[in-house]
Design an enzyme around this catalytic site. Structure first.
Site, PDB file in Angstrom:
ATOM      1  N   ASP A 117       0.828  -1.207   0.000  1.00 14.74           N
ATOM      2  CA  ASP A 117       0.000   0.000   0.000  1.00 14.74           C
ATOM      3  C   ASP A 117       0.866   1.261   0.000  1.00 14.74           C
ATOM      4  OD1 ASP A 117       0.976  -0.127   2.565  1.00 14.74           O
ATOM      5  OD2 ASP A 117      -0.976   0.003   3.549  1.00 14.74           O
ATOM      6  N   LYS A 168       2.601   2.728  15.887  1.00 13.88           N
ATOM      7  CA  LYS A 168       1.410   3.574  16.023  1.00 13.88           C
ATOM      8  C   LYS A 168       1.276   4.123  17.453  1.00 13.88           C
ATOM      9  CE  LYS A 168      -0.700   1.340  12.168  1.00 13.88           C
ATOM     10  NZ  LYS A 168      -1.562   0.363  11.642  1.00 13.88           N
TER      11      LYS A 168
END
Length: 194
Positions: A117, A168
């Site tokens: 991606d 994250k």
């Protein structure tokens, strides 16, 4: 959905893997159900193939799992690259996918791993040259972002070596604005660690 690439010393061979990160509950799952994940009207796969071609890479090996036949069908329209396919019967993760295609990656050549991606315009030739110049077993391409909360933040030493990642993080755990791009250049010696 990840793609992995191998570049040989002739600069023309690549390994590309698409493994199953697109599972129910993951936003990519629904995108792939209808159509491969896109940016505009072009699937990410084609952006990455264009990046590889721009860097002189024409031989590609793809590992497939979720919607493998659909991805294989999409990639069959590519006429100016040699594409081979491997199938995963269960999710192997990034390292497992690379190990699964060891026969393609065999030999004396380093190889590139690129997240499927990823849309970028990195100069892969320059990155490979840096990797070889430094004699690294692994080179991780990093970039700076304004909001690192959605990425793996890289922790680096003074000389630029990656010493860890914070995946994250919350703002209280953000140590820098430098994040993992999902692009790795790996030495064939990496298989000694499997």
């Amino acid at each position: 959905d990840f793609m992995r690439f191998r570049q040989t010393s002739d600069g023309k061979s690549v390994f590309m893997s698409v493994d199953s990160r697109s599972i129910p509950g993951n936003p990519l799952y629904n995108a792939f159900k209808a159509k491969s994940f896109t940016a505009g009207d072009v699937t990410f796969h084609f952006y990455i193939l264009d990046l590889l071609k721009a860097n002189g890479i024409t031989d590609v090996c793809v590992t497939l799992m979720y919607l493998g036949e659909k991805i294989k069908e999409e990639l069959s329209s590519v006429n100016d690259m040699n594409i081979s396919f491997f199938t995963e019967h269960e999710p192997l993760g990034t390292a497992g996918s690379v190990a699964n295609c060891r026969s393609f990656l065999g030999g004396d050549d380093d190889f590139i791993v690129i997240s499927g991606d990823c849309i970028c315009d990195f100069n892969l030739k320059r990155a490979v040259a840096y990797h070889k110049e430094k004699g690294c077993k692994a080179t991780v391409l990093l970039t700076r972002v304004d909001d690192p909360l959605e990425y793996g933040v890289a922790v680096t030493s003074a000389d630029g070596a990656v010493t860890g990642f914070v995946e994250k993080p919350s703002w209280s755990k953000v140590y820098s604005d430098t994040v993992n791009t999902g692009i790795y250049i790996l030495s064939k010696d990496i298989f000694d660690y499997f």
